[in-house]
Scaffold this active site. Structure first.
Site, PDB file in Angstrom:
ATOM      1  N   LYS A 280       0.863  -1.185   0.000  1.00 44.96           N
ATOM      2  CA  LYS A 280       0.000   0.000   0.000  1.00 44.96           C
ATOM      3  C   LYS A 280       0.899   1.235   0.000  1.00 44.96           C
ATOM      4  CE  LYS A 280      -3.969   0.190   2.212  1.00 44.96           C
ATOM      5  NZ  LYS A 280      -5.094   0.069   1.272  1.00 44.96           N
TER       6      LYS A 280
HETATM    7  N1  PPE Z   1      -7.526  -3.092  -3.097  1.00 49.27           N
HETATM    8  C1  PPE Z   1      -7.048  -1.837  -2.913  1.00 49.27           C
HETATM    9  C2  PPE Z   1      -6.381  -1.162  -4.043  1.00 49.27           C
HETATM   10  C3  PPE Z   1      -7.198  -1.231  -1.666  1.00 49.27           C
HETATM   11  O1  PPE Z   1      -6.707  -0.011  -1.478  1.00 49.27           O
HETATM   12  C4  PPE Z   1      -7.859  -1.904  -0.625  1.00 49.27           C
HETATM   13  C5  PPE Z   1      -8.049  -1.243   0.697  1.00 49.27           C
HETATM   14  C6  PPE Z   1      -8.330  -3.210  -0.868  1.00 49.27           C
HETATM   15  C7  PPE Z   1      -8.136  -3.772  -2.107  1.00 49.27           C
HETATM   16  C8  PPE Z   1      -8.967  -4.026   0.211  1.00 49.27           C
HETATM   17  O2  PPE Z   1      -8.023  -4.370   1.204  1.00 49.27           O
HETATM   18  P1  PPE Z   1      -8.421  -4.604   2.730  1.00 49.27           P
HETATM   19  O3  PPE Z   1      -8.761  -3.265   3.292  1.00 49.27           O
HETATM   20  O4  PPE Z   1      -7.217  -5.198   3.335  1.00 49.27           O
HETATM   21  O5  PPE Z   1      -9.587  -5.522   2.731  1.00 49.27           O
HETATM   22  N2  PPE Z   1      -8.359   0.139   0.618  1.00 49.27           N
HETATM   23  C9  PPE Z   1      -8.203   0.977   1.792  1.00 49.27           C
HETATM   24  C10 PPE Z   1      -8.165   2.452   1.426  1.00 49.27           C
HETATM   25  C11 PPE Z   1      -9.443   3.057   1.015  1.00 49.27           C
HETATM   26  C12 PPE Z   1      -9.347   4.555   0.911  1.00 49.27           C
HETATM   27  O6  PPE Z   1     -10.262   5.151   0.333  1.00 49.27           O
HETATM   28  O7  PPE Z   1      -8.409   5.140   1.462  1.00 49.27           O
HETATM   29  C13 PPE Z   1      -9.244   0.664   2.841  1.00 49.27           C
HETATM   30  O8  PPE Z   1     -10.274   0.082   2.550  1.00 49.27           O
HETATM   31  O9  PPE Z   1      -8.993   1.029   3.996  1.00 49.27           O
END
Ligand code: PPE
Length: 315
Positions: free
Chosen positions: A165
Site C-alpha cells: 500500500k
Molecule cells: N484493493 C485496494 C487497491 C485497496 O486499497 C484496498 C483497501 C483493498 C483492495 C482491500 O483491502 P483490505 O482493506 O485489506 O480488505 N483500501 C483501503 C483504502 C481506502 C481509501 O479510500 O483510502 C481501505 O479500505 O482502507
C-alpha cells in the site's frame, strides 16, 4: 503522560501522542513530493465488549511488508505498532471508526536537498484516526452500488508492486474514483493491462456464478485484501465454493451477483455495471449471507471469529 481528555483528538507521531492540530509536516517532506509513504486502513467496531480493532496484527504485518517495498526500516516492531494503534484508539473519541497508520520519508538529513533517492531522508511513522462511516453509501449496503468500468487501467505488476500500500500508487485509484463519480457512479471497476478484471480503487471484487464465488488472484494485479481473506474464510465456513481465477468484464454482465470488499467498503453489493443490471440489480442472497456474517463477526457477535478482534477498552 497524563490521560488526555476524551473530547480532544490525538495523533500518534514517532512515538508520542500529539494534539491533532499540532500534528503537521514540513513542506519539503519527501513523501509529499514523490508519494514515498506506505499506509494502512483499519476499522474499529463497537462490540458488546467495547471498541475492537479488526484484524489489527494482520494489518500491521502488511504495513511492515509495504515498508519493505520502499526500503524503509521501520523503527517499531509489529507488536509496538499494534500497541500504538490501540493507544491512539483509546485516547480518541468513540465515533472515530477508521485508523490510518502511515510511514513516510520526511525531511532531508542533508540541508537543502530534495532528490528522488530517499536514503538520506528521515523516516516518520504516524497513526491517525478518521470517521469513515459507510464508504460507498449506507443505502448501497442493501441496494447495491452503481459501478462503471474505468477508462484507466490498473498499473501492472511490472511497473510497481501492487501488494504494497504505497501512497504514490494511489494516484491511479484517485483518478479512477474521480472519473466514476463524475459519471454518476458510486465506484470504478479497474481492468488490468491484460484486459481482465483487477479490483476497485480501494476494494477487491467477487463475482458469483451458479452458486460459486470467484475472485481474481494476485497475478491479476490486486492487493492482498484482509477483508477478502475474511470473506473467503466466511464463505468457505458457510459451505460455498471459492475459486481464485481471472475474471472478464463480460462475465460480470452474466453474473448472478457481484460485490466489493475492503476495510472501508466492508462488503458492498454492486447492482449495476456501466448502466446494466448485474443479476437482478439488487443485493443477491449469497452476498447478503456473507455480508451479514461479516458484520456479525466484526461486531463481536460470533465467537468463532473472536480472534479477529483486538479489544481496546479496558473494562
Ligand atoms: N484493493 C485496494 C487497491 C485497496 O486499497 C484496498 C483497501 C483493498 C483492495 C482491500 O483491502 P483490505 O482493506 O485489506 O480488505 N483500501 C483501503 C483504502 C481506502 C481509501 O479510500 O483510502 C481501505 O479500505 O482502507
Amino acid at each position: 503522560m497524563a490521560t488526555p481528555k476524551k473530547e480532544k483528538q490525538y495523533i500518534w507521531m514517532d512515538g508520542k501522542m500529539v494534539d491533532k492540530e499540532k500534528a503537521v509536516v514540513p513542506l519539503m517532506t519527501h513523501a509529499l513530493h514523490y508519494g514515498t509513504g506506505v499506509f494502512e486502513g483499519i476499522r474499529v467496531y463497537q462490540t458488546p465488549k467495547g471498541r475492537a480493532v479488526f484484524r489489527l496484527k494482520d494489518h500491521m504485518v502488511r504495513f511492515q511488508n509495504s515498508a519493505k517495498a520502499l526500503d524503509m526500516k521501520l523503527p517499531y516492531s509489529v507488536d509496538e505498532m499494534c500497541e500504538a494503534v490501540r493507544e491512539t484508539v483509546r485516547v480518541n473519541p468513540d465515533r472515530m471508526d477508521y485508523i490510518r497508520p502511515l510511514a513516510y520519508y520526511g525531511s532531508s538529513k542533508v540541508p537543502d536537498k530534495i532528490v528522488l533517492n530517499p536514503s538520506a531522508f528521515e523516516l516518520n511513522v504516524a497513526v491517525a484516526l478518521a470517521y469513515m462511516g459507510a464508504y460507498l453509501g449506507k443505502e448501497n449496503l442493501e441496494k447495491g452500488a452503481k459501478i462503471i468500468t474505468s477508462s484507466w487501467k490498473k498499473p501492472t505488476n511490472e511497473s510497481t508492486t501492487l501488494q504494497a500500500k504505497i501512497c504514490g500508487n494511489y494516484v491511479n485509484s484517485v483518478i479512477c474514483k474521480i472519473e466514476s463519480n463524475q459519471l454518476g457512479a458510486d465506484e470504478a471497476l479497474m481492468l488490468n493491462s491484460n484486459g481482465t478484471v483487477a479490483e476497485g480503487p480501494g476494494e477487491n471484487v467477487f463475482v458469483i456464478r451458479n452458486g460459486k464465488i470467484i475472485t481474481p488472484s494476485l497475478a491479476s494485479g490486486v492487493l492482498e485484501g484482509i477483508t477478502k481473506d475474511s470473506v473467503v474464510t466466511i464463505a468457505k465456513d458457510l459451505g460455498y465454493e471459492v475459486i481464485e481465477r481471472e475474471i472478464t468484464r463480460g462475465e460480470i454482465w452474466i453474473a448472478d451477483e457481484f460485490f466489493m470488499t475492503g476495510t472501508a467498503a466492508e462488503v458492498t453489493p454492486c447492482g449495476s455495471l456501466d448502466g446494466r443490471a448485474i443479476g437482478n440489480g439488487k443485493r443477491g442472497p449469497i452476498t447478503a449471507h456473507i455480508q451479514e456474517t461479516f458484520f456479525e463477526a466484526a461486531r463481536g457477535k460470533l465467537k468463532k471469529y473472536n480472534s479477529w478482534l483486538d479489544y481496546v477498552d479496558k473494562k
